[in-house]
Design a protein around this motif. Sequence first.
Motif, mmCIF file in Angstrom:
data_model
loop_
_atom_site.group_PDB
_atom_site.id
_atom_site.type_symbol
_atom_site.label_atom_id
_atom_site.label_comp_id
_atom_site.label_asym_id
_atom_site.label_seq_id
_atom_site.Cartn_x
_atom_site.Cartn_y
_atom_site.Cartn_z
ATOM 1 N N PHE A 1 0.779 -0.927 -0.316
ATOM 2 C CA PHE A 1 0.330 -0.039 -0.262
ATOM 3 C C PHE A 1 1.206 1.052 0.231
ATOM 4 O O PHE A 1 1.419 1.429 0.834
ATOM 5 C CB PHE A 1 -1.014 0.066 1.859
ATOM 6 C CG PHE A 1 -2.445 -1.301 0.963
ATOM 7 C CD1 PHE A 1 -3.346 -0.554 0.592
ATOM 8 C CD2 PHE A 1 -2.267 -2.061 1.845
ATOM 9 C CE1 PHE A 1 -4.270 -1.329 0.535
ATOM 10 C CE2 PHE A 1 -3.100 -3.171 1.807
ATOM 11 C CZ PHE A 1 -3.907 -2.652 1.067
ATOM 12 N N SER A 2 0.989 1.662 -1.253
ATOM 13 C CA SER A 2 1.496 3.521 -1.006
ATOM 14 C C SER A 2 0.051 4.414 -0.699
ATOM 15 O O SER A 2 -0.402 4.855 -1.156
ATOM 16 C CB SER A 2 1.597 3.639 -2.449
ATOM 17 O OG SER A 2 2.102 5.153 -2.654
ATOM 18 N N ILE A 3 0.209 5.183 0.206
ATOM 19 C CA ILE A 3 -1.113 6.464 0.807
ATOM 20 C C ILE A 3 -0.345 7.166 1.279
ATOM 21 O O ILE A 3 0.657 8.234 1.928
ATOM 22 C CB ILE A 3 -1.413 5.502 2.409
ATOM 23 C CG1 ILE A 3 -1.185 3.862 2.083
ATOM 24 C CG2 ILE A 3 -2.901 5.971 2.853
ATOM 25 C CD1 ILE A 3 -2.223 2.930 3.739
ATOM 26 N N GLY A 4 -0.918 8.134 0.931
ATOM 27 C CA GLY A 4 -0.954 9.754 1.034
ATOM 28 C C GLY A 4 0.408 10.597 0.886
ATOM 29 O O GLY A 4 0.929 11.015 0.773
ATOM 30 N N THR A 5 0.828 9.774 -0.389
ATOM 31 C CA THR A 5 1.979 10.318 -1.622
ATOM 32 C C THR A 5 1.852 10.036 -2.343
ATOM 33 O O THR A 5 1.346 8.969 -3.584
ATOM 34 C CB THR A 5 3.156 9.527 -0.834
ATOM 35 O OG1 THR A 5 4.648 9.360 -1.607
ATOM 36 C CG2 THR A 5 3.219 7.580 -0.737
ATOM 37 N N SER A 6 2.367 10.996 -3.390
ATOM 38 C CA SER A 6 2.381 11.080 -5.204
ATOM 39 C C SER A 6 3.322 10.771 -5.724
ATOM 40 O O SER A 6 2.895 9.662 -6.841
ATOM 41 C CB SER A 6 2.672 12.380 -5.994
ATOM 42 O OG SER A 6 3.868 12.821 -5.177
ATOM 43 N N GLY A 7 4.324 9.410 -4.952
ATOM 44 C CA GLY A 7 4.752 8.552 -5.788
ATOM 45 C C GLY A 7 5.516 9.209 -7.211
ATOM 46 O O GLY A 7 6.002 7.972 -7.660
ATOM 47 N N VAL A 8 5.794 10.294 -6.549
ATOM 48 C CA VAL A 8 6.473 10.808 -8.133
ATOM 49 C C VAL A 8 8.098 10.851 -7.493
ATOM 50 O O VAL A 8 9.013 10.824 -8.366
ATOM 51 C CB VAL A 8 5.998 11.746 -8.558
ATOM 52 C CG1 VAL A 8 4.703 11.570 -8.830
ATOM 53 C CG2 VAL A 8 5.761 12.653 -8.179
ATOM 54 N N VAL A 9 8.493 10.637 -6.073
ATOM 55 C CA VAL A 9 9.974 11.751 -5.897
ATOM 56 C C VAL A 9 10.908 10.436 -5.387
ATOM 57 O O VAL A 9 10.375 9.745 -4.833
ATOM 58 C CB VAL A 9 10.116 12.331 -4.321
ATOM 59 C CG1 VAL A 9 11.228 12.893 -4.085
ATOM 60 C CG2 VAL A 9 8.765 13.417 -4.480
ATOM 61 N N PHE A 10 11.362 10.266 -5.478
ATOM 62 C CA PHE A 10 12.736 9.167 -5.968
ATOM 63 C C PHE A 10 14.179 10.087 -4.736
ATOM 64 O O PHE A 10 13.720 10.911 -4.675
ATOM 65 C CB PHE A 10 13.128 9.084 -7.658
ATOM 66 C CG PHE A 10 12.725 8.465 -8.220
ATOM 67 C CD1 PHE A 10 12.439 6.598 -8.131
ATOM 68 C CD2 PHE A 10 11.682 9.000 -9.285
ATOM 69 C CE1 PHE A 10 11.840 5.847 -8.621
ATOM 70 C CE2 PHE A 10 10.532 8.217 -10.118
ATOM 71 C CZ PHE A 10 10.771 6.793 -9.900
ATOM 72 N N PRO A 11 14.538 9.286 -4.079
ATOM 73 C CA PRO A 11 14.914 7.476 -4.692
ATOM 74 C C PRO A 11 13.237 6.784 -3.695
ATOM 75 O O PRO A 11 12.959 5.559 -3.876
ATOM 76 C CB PRO A 11 15.595 6.673 -3.539
ATOM 77 C CG PRO A 11 15.915 8.095 -2.865
ATOM 78 C CD PRO A 11 15.440 9.805 -3.017
ATOM 79 N N ALA A 12 12.731 7.316 -3.181
ATOM 80 C CA ALA A 12 11.264 6.384 -2.327
ATOM 81 C C ALA A 12 10.314 6.020 -3.553
ATOM 82 O O ALA A 12 9.958 5.218 -2.828
ATOM 83 C CB ALA A 12 10.687 7.464 -0.759
ATOM 84 N N ALA A 13 10.132 7.485 -4.098
ATOM 85 C CA ALA A 13 9.113 5.979 -5.322
ATOM 86 C C ALA A 13 9.092 5.183 -5.814
ATOM 87 O O ALA A 13 8.908 4.684 -6.576
ATOM 88 C CB ALA A 13 8.998 6.792 -6.540
ATOM 89 N N GLU A 14 10.642 4.570 -5.507
ATOM 90 C CA GLU A 14 11.720 3.271 -6.014
ATOM 91 C C GLU A 14 10.486 1.895 -5.339
ATOM 92 O O GLU A 14 10.813 1.031 -6.040
ATOM 93 C CB GLU A 14 12.725 3.165 -5.810
ATOM 94 C CG GLU A 14 13.659 2.191 -6.883
ATOM 95 C CD GLU A 14 14.602 2.246 -6.254
ATOM 96 O OE1 GLU A 14 15.592 0.871 -6.351
ATOM 97 O OE2 GLU A 14 15.168 2.947 -6.185
ATOM 98 N N LEU A 15 10.241 2.158 -4.406
ATOM 99 C CA LEU A 15 9.613 0.711 -3.564
ATOM 100 C C LEU A 15 8.865 0.324 -3.895
ATOM 101 O O LEU A 15 8.373 -0.616 -3.921
ATOM 102 C CB LEU A 15 9.635 1.632 -2.055
ATOM 103 C CG LEU A 15 10.725 1.977 -1.074
ATOM 104 C CD1 LEU A 15 10.158 2.018 0.729
ATOM 105 C CD2 LEU A 15 11.530 0.659 -0.766
#
Length: 249
Positions: free
Chosen positions: A191-205
């Motif tokens: 689950f990816s919650i409350g995040t846009s998922g576009v900021v790397f490196p975290a978006a790599e998860l």
Amino acid sequence: MPLTTIAKLLQEARHVVVFTGAGVSAESGIPTFRDALTGLWSRFDPAQLATAEAFRADPGLCWGWYEWRRLKVLQAQPNAAHLAIAELAQHVPKPTVVTQNVDDLHERAGSQDVIHLHGSLRAPRCIDCGHAHVTSLPSNELPVDGCRLEPPRCAECNGYIRPGVVWFGEMLPESAWSAGLTAAGNCDLFFSIGTSGVVFPAAELPLRALGAGARVVHVNPVRFEVSGQEVFLQGPASVMQELVESAFG
């Protein structure tokens, strides 16, 4: 995908990773980092207060701002999303919480062994030697909006104590990043919650989880593009409470 279908995935999952961003804490009244600052702090750009160079140039200004943020966290309470995520430990064989947030609301809700990718406001350290600094939690000496505050000094080298968060231009903590990658690569539901998922490196998860064959569910009030392999559940982070109730009663 209907919520009931996602609930079925949750029922069948063995290892669930919950990856949270600022949208989760925002429901507890904590401003996101990119929100427009209010009051006296509106004179400053957060990005210009979140670097080692800014801290060395004006330690009192940066420390005061982060202590003001810590006060906001002390005054906040875990919300329905934090509580639902913590409840997963009662139903799922292996839950893992990975967060980009620097507060302790997951822990206060009951989640254990939270992986903090961006550090924590509870873990200040010396800017020179890295020695950990123990802070007292009482808030009676914390600054008001826009107030400079002299940072404490390191007991080891007398350097200034800095916030224990990841600033612009800094690497993510190696141990936390490694743990996050391992969890994403080993889970069957992410689950990816409350995040846009576009900021790397975290978006790599989530990409790591997808590559390992896990189902990936994005929960966000604002829809954004996802691949055909991912699921988007539009709504606030607190929809996790309804999801957990649907899955486990």
